[in-house]
Scaffold this motif. Structure first.
Motif, PDB file in Angstrom:
ATOM      1  N   ILE A 187       0.357  16.253   9.131  1.00 35.18           N
ATOM      2  CA  ILE A 187       0.929  14.938   8.239  1.00 35.18           C
ATOM      3  C   ILE A 187       2.344  14.451   9.153  1.00 35.18           C
ATOM      4  O   ILE A 187       2.543  13.284   8.887  1.00 35.18           O
ATOM      5  CB  ILE A 187       1.429  15.767   6.763  1.00 35.18           C
ATOM      6  N   VAL A 188       2.799  15.385   9.851  1.00 35.85           N
ATOM      7  CA  VAL A 188       3.934  14.759  10.628  1.00 35.85           C
ATOM      8  C   VAL A 188       3.344  13.732  11.705  1.00 35.85           C
ATOM      9  O   VAL A 188       3.698  12.899  12.140  1.00 35.85           O
ATOM     10  CB  VAL A 188       4.582  16.023  11.422  1.00 35.85           C
ATOM     11  N   LEU A 190       0.595  -0.323   5.331  1.00 33.09           N
ATOM     12  CA  LEU A 190      -0.303   0.598   5.993  1.00 33.09           C
ATOM     13  C   LEU A 190       0.448   1.696   6.641  1.00 33.09           C
ATOM     14  O   LEU A 190       0.096   3.035   6.780  1.00 33.09           O
ATOM     15  CB  LEU A 190      -1.663  -0.087   6.910  1.00 33.09           C
ATOM     16  N   GLY A 191       1.431   1.140   7.438  1.00 31.45           N
ATOM     17  CA  GLY A 191       1.854   2.069   8.472  1.00 31.45           C
ATOM     18  C   GLY A 191       3.015   2.844   7.761  1.00 31.45           C
ATOM     19  O   GLY A 191       3.083   4.110   8.007  1.00 31.45           O
ATOM     20  N   THR A 192       3.798   2.191   6.626  1.00 34.50           N
ATOM     21  CA  THR A 192       4.836   3.007   6.055  1.00 34.50           C
ATOM     22  C   THR A 192       4.078   3.759   4.906  1.00 34.50           C
ATOM     23  O   THR A 192       4.729   4.942   4.590  1.00 34.50           O
ATOM     24  CB  THR A 192       5.689   1.998   5.409  1.00 34.50           C
ATOM     25  N   LEU A 193       2.815   3.539   4.669  1.00 32.74           N
ATOM     26  CA  LEU A 193       2.044   4.515   3.913  1.00 32.74           C
ATOM     27  C   LEU A 193       2.122   5.996   4.317  1.00 32.74           C
ATOM     28  O   LEU A 193       2.345   6.832   3.666  1.00 32.74           O
ATOM     29  CB  LEU A 193       0.672   3.920   3.377  1.00 32.74           C
ATOM     30  N   THR A 194       1.807   5.894   5.767  1.00 30.97           N
ATOM     31  CA  THR A 194       1.589   7.194   6.231  1.00 30.97           C
ATOM     32  C   THR A 194       3.177   7.494   6.695  1.00 30.97           C
ATOM     33  O   THR A 194       3.263   9.026   6.553  1.00 30.97           O
ATOM     34  CB  THR A 194       0.690   7.051   7.655  1.00 30.97           C
ATOM     35  N   ILE A 195       3.906   6.901   7.061  1.00 29.36           N
ATOM     36  CA  ILE A 195       5.417   7.503   7.569  1.00 29.36           C
ATOM     37  C   ILE A 195       6.026   7.901   6.307  1.00 29.36           C
ATOM     38  O   ILE A 195       6.678   9.042   6.387  1.00 29.36           O
ATOM     39  CB  ILE A 195       6.069   6.151   8.069  1.00 29.36           C
ATOM     40  N   LEU A 218       0.748  -1.304  -0.096  1.00 31.36           N
ATOM     41  CA  LEU A 218       0.132   0.082  -0.063  1.00 31.36           C
ATOM     42  C   LEU A 218       0.884   1.495  -0.033  1.00 31.36           C
ATOM     43  O   LEU A 218       0.467   2.345  -0.098  1.00 31.36           O
ATOM     44  CB  LEU A 218      -1.002  -0.020   1.190  1.00 31.36           C
ATOM     45  N   MET A 233      -2.466 -11.388   0.250  1.00 28.05           N
ATOM     46  CA  MET A 233      -3.096 -10.932   1.301  1.00 28.05           C
ATOM     47  C   MET A 233      -3.354 -12.136   2.231  1.00 28.05           C
ATOM     48  O   MET A 233      -2.909 -11.551   3.663  1.00 28.05           O
ATOM     49  CB  MET A 233      -4.600 -10.828   0.758  1.00 28.05           C
ATOM     50  N   GLY A 282       1.662   6.096  12.131  1.00 30.66           N
ATOM     51  CA  GLY A 282       2.392   4.852  11.315  1.00 30.66           C
ATOM     52  C   GLY A 282       3.446   4.044  12.188  1.00 30.66           C
ATOM     53  O   GLY A 282       3.530   2.923  12.230  1.00 30.66           O
ATOM     54  N   LEU A 283       4.138   4.815  12.808  1.00 28.81           N
ATOM     55  CA  LEU A 283       5.329   4.298  13.594  1.00 28.81           C
ATOM     56  C   LEU A 283       4.713   3.402  14.758  1.00 28.81           C
ATOM     57  O   LEU A 283       5.045   2.245  15.135  1.00 28.81           O
ATOM     58  CB  LEU A 283       6.355   5.278  14.340  1.00 28.81           C
ATOM     59  N   VAL A 299      -6.375  -2.737  13.967  1.00 22.70           N
ATOM     60  CA  VAL A 299      -5.051  -3.375  14.201  1.00 22.70           C
ATOM     61  C   VAL A 299      -4.231  -3.299  15.423  1.00 22.70           C
ATOM     62  O   VAL A 299      -3.728  -4.032  15.969  1.00 22.70           O
ATOM     63  CB  VAL A 299      -3.970  -3.225  12.842  1.00 22.70           C
ATOM     64  N   SER A 316       1.012  11.852  11.219  1.00 21.25           N
ATOM     65  CA  SER A 316       0.536  10.578  10.493  1.00 21.25           C
ATOM     66  C   SER A 316       1.875   9.636  10.625  1.00 21.25           C
ATOM     67  O   SER A 316       1.839   8.505  10.807  1.00 21.25           O
ATOM     68  CB  SER A 316       0.215  10.818   9.005  1.00 21.25           C
ATOM     69  N   ILE A 317       3.296  10.029  10.757  1.00 19.98           N
ATOM     70  CA  ILE A 317       4.268   9.529  10.824  1.00 19.98           C
ATOM     71  C   ILE A 317       4.312   8.732  12.178  1.00 19.98           C
ATOM     72  O   ILE A 317       4.736   7.616  12.287  1.00 19.98           O
ATOM     73  CB  ILE A 317       5.407  10.447  11.016  1.00 19.98           C
ATOM     74  N   ILE A 325       0.043  -6.177   4.798  1.00 17.05           N
ATOM     75  CA  ILE A 325      -1.079  -5.030   4.662  1.00 17.05           C
ATOM     76  C   ILE A 325      -0.842  -3.951   5.821  1.00 17.05           C
ATOM     77  O   ILE A 325      -0.926  -2.952   5.754  1.00 17.05           O
ATOM     78  CB  ILE A 325      -2.502  -5.563   4.555  1.00 17.05           C
ATOM     79  N   VAL A 326      -0.251  -4.514   6.984  1.00 14.67           N
ATOM     80  CA  VAL A 326      -0.197  -3.916   8.247  1.00 14.67           C
ATOM     81  C   VAL A 326       0.982  -2.962   8.092  1.00 14.67           C
ATOM     82  O   VAL A 326       0.929  -1.777   8.291  1.00 14.67           O
ATOM     83  CB  VAL A 326      -0.087  -4.699   9.438  1.00 14.67           C
ATOM     84  N   VAL A 327       2.086  -3.726   7.608  1.00 16.76           N
ATOM     85  CA  VAL A 327       3.494  -3.152   7.526  1.00 16.76           C
ATOM     86  C   VAL A 327       3.366  -1.635   6.570  1.00 16.76           C
ATOM     87  O   VAL A 327       3.649  -0.789   6.728  1.00 16.76           O
ATOM     88  CB  VAL A 327       4.521  -4.081   6.888  1.00 16.76           C
ATOM     89  N   LEU A 330       1.974   2.093  14.994  1.00 20.86           N
ATOM     90  CA  LEU A 330       1.301   0.890  14.396  1.00 20.86           C
ATOM     91  C   LEU A 330       2.402  -0.159  14.140  1.00 20.86           C
ATOM     92  O   LEU A 330       2.038  -1.387  14.851  1.00 20.86           O
ATOM     93  CB  LEU A 330       0.559   1.387  13.127  1.00 20.86           C
ATOM     94  N   ILE A 331       3.339   0.079  13.489  1.00 22.60           N
ATOM     95  CA  ILE A 331       4.402  -0.872  13.181  1.00 22.60           C
ATOM     96  C   ILE A 331       5.181  -1.320  14.664  1.00 22.60           C
ATOM     97  O   ILE A 331       5.272  -2.503  14.916  1.00 22.60           O
ATOM     98  CB  ILE A 331       5.415  -0.319  12.113  1.00 22.60           C
ATOM     99  N   ARG A 388       4.663   9.242   3.636  1.00 19.78           N
ATOM    100  CA  ARG A 388       4.357  10.486   3.182  1.00 19.78           C
ATOM    101  C   ARG A 388       4.621  11.653   4.205  1.00 19.78           C
ATOM    102  O   ARG A 388       4.862  12.820   3.897  1.00 19.78           O
ATOM    103  CB  ARG A 388       2.862  10.462   2.837  1.00 19.78           C
ATOM    104  N   GLY A 389       4.572  11.238   5.520  1.00 23.24           N
ATOM    105  CA  GLY A 389       5.066  12.097   6.647  1.00 23.24           C
ATOM    106  C   GLY A 389       6.440  12.529   6.564  1.00 23.24           C
ATOM    107  O   GLY A 389       6.620  13.998   6.713  1.00 23.24           O
TER     108      GLY A 389
END
Lengths: 325, 333
Positions: B304-305, A123-128, A64, B1, B311-312, B266, B307-308, A119-121, B314-315, A130-131
């Motif tokens: 936007i920051v 999804l996370g890097t998608l926002t990272i 993603l 998937m 994302g971080l 998640v 969102s980093i 999909i999880v990875v 989450l991972i 772009r940020g």
């Protein structure tokens, strides 16, 4: 049997012909070779991206983060070009590939070593990613007047009457075709999608192959980053926002099964062309571009309904082909 | 998937209730929430104010409502990427009704019914035709939002009645907003459905092994259809809240909500492969995401920051237990 394998691509090709025919009724100039070349050129970036996504989907994964990767890498090369216009374009393309590769490798590493679902990875890097584009650019744009003439002109230069951008797309298509049909790694990618457990017993390193696949999609994202920025001559945080779903849509329309193992280079290219033709045709036949989203949505649903029939049969045929080879 | 699921480890006896509670995913989330809360209170003097904290809840209530239903759907092994598009379509329909002079009760009914209908459409495609939900909902995502774009173009609907504003802007008691109340009530209802009814057990069972469920007499298709309807319904309700809060409708409303709702699910410990998860985890994850975005907002960090960080978060939260387990077993990488 071999003819049967090309069945799906032939149907898609027929659908595209029909689409062009229908458009030609309203706007006769559309089927003009010159115009079709233009459509191909306009769709080049989507085709390249769809191929990168295809190899990921074939292994039952998904990426993603491609559009965010594109955005980040595009910003990197645009800023490099603005700061050091002397860097030659081939060098910048290599840098774009390398940056994309690193971003893809991060995805791949998390999928491979930590076993986190892709999909999880992504999804996370998608926002990272772009940020991160915002962080490196400080929210500023790189405009056309900051880019060097070479940066903008490279892909527009005509070689044998066809723009370089189209040549790059053709090169990538050829490369993917060879890799997917003529090399061991291509076979492994299909095998993992068809049956990951059997692939392990067949001696395929499933995790490492997935890592490689994400590296490929990352490099493609990086390449597309340079191409996108130099084509639309603006680099901003908003570049290609939400485009990841267009890429997946192109793959789905092209008959690539989201369950993995089924799909071809031709399918991905045709799927992207289908979307490209729709977005090119709507303005010339006087349909509001606001219709585009609903039309491509319907096309996706229709494609997946049609592909679902005989998908199982198709899977067995691929296996049989592998046995015969 | 569908990545290959790891072989399940079946212990001889269950952990003691206390130790399993301490080492649970929810406990980890509580620790993270408290940490972020503490950091926020130190970082900004404006954070520990009842009205600030009340504003904070608006960051997650709408997405959280969607995430509750999405959690059940993901536990059952499916996914719905079209939720944000359903919000946009329902909001557009409500906008049309306003132009035709509809009152508040009619507007709410339209929002909810449109959401339900969209969910049912997804459910039909997935269960009747046996299509993969991720692809179907990518398609309907374009379709639903596409219809909103066809109707609205670059226009916007305004002029919602004053009484309609209550849903997104009203307060039930002091600083407790209607949105927060609705979210908490919905959370209790979903907790009950998932953890205390046979329907909930079936949802888990389907996520673990749909084929075995089919043979055990569970109507897999119908259960999944209901789950898609519920997700559509919650999206319709969220649409009412968002439209009421903003007081206007644009076709780009709620863009990107689907990924945020899935991130909540998640982060809440629901397995993306299906079969495991809890409502408490999702509620905690919703609070955490609200805390992070609001706290960073008080520090003037751009969206936007933020969102980093999301994302971080989450991972890292997903990776932490895996790395921890490997370190303990001494076989990292």
């Amino acid at each position: 049997m071999k003819n049967f394998l090309k069945y799906r691509e032939l149907w898609l090709l027929a659908g595209i012909m029909l689409l062009i025919g229908l458009i030609s009724i309203r706007f006769p100039g559309f089927a003009d070779p010159a115009n079709l070349r233009q459509v191909f050129n306009d769709t080049s970036i989507l085709m390249i991206l769809a191929l990168g996504q295809m190899v990921v989907i074939l292994t039952r994964s998904i990426d993603l983060s491609m559009a965010s990767n594109l955005c980040f890498t595009g910003m990197v090369v645009a800023m490099l070009n603005a700061a050091h216009p002397a860097i030659p374009i081939p060098m910048l393309i290599v840098i774009a590939l390398a940056v994309g590769l690193v971003l893809g490798a991060i995805n791949g590493f998390l999928v491979w070593r930590l076993n986190i679902p892709s999909i999880v990875v992504t999804l996370g890097t998608l926002t990272i990613y772009r940020g991160a584009t915002f962080v490196i650019s400080g929210g500023a744009w790189v405009n056309a007047d900051q880019m060097s003439p070479d940066f903008i002109g490279f892909q527009r230069a005509a070689f044998l009457g066809i723009p370089v951008l189209s040549w790059i797309a053709l090169l990538v298509i050829a490369l993917f075709f060879v890799v997917m049909t003529r090399t061991a790694i291509g076979r492994s990618i299909y095998a993992i999608g068809v049956n990951p457990t059997a692939s392990v017993y067949a001696g395929i390193n499933v995790g490492r192959t997935k890592f490689i696949v994400f590296c490929i999609s990352g490099m493609i994202g990086g390449l597309a980053g340079y191409l996108w920025i130099s084509r639309y001559v603006i680099a901003s945080v908003e570049v290609a926002n939400g485009y990841e779903l267009n890429i997946i849509a192109a793959c789905v329309i092209g008959g690539i099964s989201i369950a993995g193992g089924i799909g071809s280079v031709g399918g991905a290219v045709l799927g992207a062309l289908f979307l490209g033709i729709i977005s090119n045709a709507l303005p010339v036949i006087n349909i509001s571009p606001f219709w585009q989203m609903a039309i491509s949505g319907s096309a996706i649903i229709l494609a997946v309904v049609l592909n679902a029939r005989g998908e199982r049969r198709q899977g067995r045929i691929i296996l049989r082909k592998a046995e015969a080879a | 998937m569908t990545d290959t699921p790891a072989p399940r480890h079946i212990p001889d006896r269950l952990d003691k209730p206390l130790s399993s509670a301490i080492f649970s995913w929810e406990a980890l989330l509580v620790v993270i929430a408290v940490l972020i809360f503490a950091v926020n209170s130190f970082a900004s003097p404006y954070f520990l104010d009842p009205w600030s904290l009340s504003d904070l809840t608006f960051n997650f209530t709408e997405k959280g409502l969607i995430a509750l239903a999405m959690a059940l759907l993901i536990i059952s092994g499916e996914i719905d990427l079209s939720v944000a598009a359903i919000v946009a379509l329902a909001s557009t329909m409500m906008g049309m009704a306003v132009q035709a002079g509809a009152g508040t009760p009619v507007l709410v009914a339209i929002g909810v019914v449109v959401g339900l209908a969209c969910g049912a459409f997804n459910g039909l495609l997935v269960t009747r035709l046996g299509l993969p939900s991720i692809v179907v909902t990518i398609g309907t995502m374009s379709l639903f939002r596409g219809i909103a774009f066809i109707i609205l173009g670059d226009q916007a609907y305004k002029g919602y009645p004053e009484s309609f504003a209550f849903f997104g802007q009203g307060y039930v008691w002091w600083v407790v907003s209607f949105e927060l109340t609705l979210f908490l009530v919905a959370a209790v209802i979903y907790w009950f459905i998932l953890h205390r009814t046979s329907f909930g057990r079936r949802v888990f069972a389907i996520g673990n092994n749909p084929v075995a469920c089919q043979f055990s007499g569970v109507r897999v298709g119908r259960t999944k259809f209901i789950l898609f309807c519920l997700t559509g319904l919650m999206s319709g309700i969220a649409s009412v809240l968002i439209t009421s809060r903003l007081g206007s409708t644009r076709p780009s409303i709620a863009q990107g909500y689907e990924l945020e709702a899935i991130t909540m699910v998640v982060l809440g410990g629901v397995s993306i492969l299906g079969g495991a998860g809890s409502i408490l985890g999702v509620v905690l994850a919703a609070f955490i995401m609200g805390l992070v975005t609001f706290g960073l907002g008080l520090l003037n960090v751009p969206g936007i920051v933020m969102s980093i960080f999301i994302g971080l978060l989450l991972i890292i939260v997903i990776a932490l237990p895996i790395v921890w387990r490997r370190l303990r077993e001494g076989r990292f990488a």
